[in-house]
Design an enzyme around this catalytic site. Structure first.
Site, PDB file in Angstrom:
ATOM      1  N   TYR A 156       0.838  -1.212   0.000  1.00 35.29           N
ATOM      2  CA  TYR A 156       0.000   0.000   0.000  1.00 35.29           C
ATOM      3  C   TYR A 156       0.874   1.263   0.000  1.00 35.29           C
ATOM      4  CZ  TYR A 156      -3.817   3.045   1.660  1.00 35.29           C
ATOM      5  OH  TYR A 156      -4.753   4.044   1.798  1.00 35.29           O
ATOM      6  N   LYS A 160       1.047   4.123  -2.886  1.00 32.36           N
ATOM      7  CA  LYS A 160       0.705   5.525  -2.589  1.00 32.36           C
ATOM      8  C   LYS A 160       1.917   6.451  -2.790  1.00 32.36           C
ATOM      9  CE  LYS A 160      -3.638   4.855  -1.488  1.00 32.36           C
ATOM     10  NZ  LYS A 160      -4.706   5.346  -2.375  1.00 32.36           N
TER      11      LYS A 160
END
Ligand code: NAP
Length: 247
Positions: A156, A160
């Site tokens: 993640y 990002k």
């Protein structure tokens, strides 16, 4: 904040931050495409809320991880509302685990949805945006994990972090066309994404937040609305919305 005559696409607008954003944009006058992956009922509810308040909305199913579905998503927006002015790349998933236990498919799904999904939507929105020659606003959902890292979120955080670098690059490429590209980096926001955290973990997180509470979807949506309706002179920026979790 007047968005009358503008069309906004919000990916992952059936729930959480996307849902709040779609409603806020519609209240400011934008016609909104409520995109969703599988939860048609929730997307339909968002459309009903917007229409019951006198706004314009249509739901469109598309998996942002699939390039051709993103092409269809943009075409649907043109078919429904004849133009596109604002793209909110909000759709996202988590598949948390320590790297030592992270399966290849959990890495790949998160990269495909959270990072390639942003590429797919930006790439496919460019042609209609450039053809219109009236500028545009792109807002990508990053995360404080993409700025600072977070244990158990290597997939993640990498996605990002990639979104942040992509945002800055696109801002440079599209500045001359009056298309601003910014990222919003939420901290811990109360949505289904964070609902799975135990009460103990939530309490530990809240202790680290200066404001002493988790954020609400609306806390993020109002910043997105501001960027969407701004003159466009803010571009290539990452705005944390985290109650001072990190500084
Ligand atoms: P959420 O409540 O879990 O909602 C996720 C939304 O994304 C749903 O509408 C879902 O659609 C949609 N979606 C998931 N995969 C998709 C795909 N492949 N194609 C299209 N739509 C897809 O999430 P949230 O908490 O609101 O998060 C929204 C964004 O903010 C995400 O990018 C997330 O990474 C970011 N963010 C959230 C937090 C937080 O604390 N919540 C913190 C930092 C960043 P369906 O309903 O159809 O499944």
């Amino acid at each position: 904040m007047n968005l009358e005559g503008k069309t906004a696409i919000v990916t992952g607008a059936s729930r959480g931050i996307g849902r709040a954003t779609a409603i806020y944009l519609a209240r400011s006058g934008a016609a909104v495409i409520v995109n969703y992956a599988g939860n048609r009922e929730a997307a339909e509810e968002v459309k009903q809320i917007i229409q019951s308040e006198g706004g314009k909305a249509e739901i469109v199913q598309a998996d942002v991880a699939d390039y051709s579905q993103c092409e269809s998503l943009m075409q649907s927006a043109i078919d429904h509302f004849q133009r596109i002015d604002i793209l909110i790349n909000n759709a996202g998933i988590t598949r948390d685990n320590l790297l030592a236990r992270m399966k290849v498919e959990d890495w790949q799904q998160v990269i495909d949805t959270n990072l390639s999904g942003v590429y797919n939507c930006c790439r496919t929105v460019l042609r209609p945006l450039l053809k219109q020659k009236s500028g545009g606003r792109i807002i990508n959902l990053a995360s404080v994990a993409g700025l600072h890292g977070n244990t158990g979120q290597a997939n993640y955080a990498a996605a990002k972090g990639g979104v942040i670098a992509f945002t800055k690059t696109l801002a440079k490429e599209l500045g001359s066309r009056n298309i601003s590209v910014n990222a919003v980096a939420p901290g811990f926001i109360e949505t289904e994404m964070t609902a799975q955290l135990s009460e103990q973990v939530k309490a530990q997180v809240i202790e680290r937040i200066a404001l002493g509470r988790l954020g609400k979807a609306e806390d993020v949506a109002e910043v997105i609305l501001f960027l969407a309706s701004s003159s466009g002179y803010i571009t290539g920026q990452v705005i944390p919305v985290d109650g001072c979790l990190v500084m």
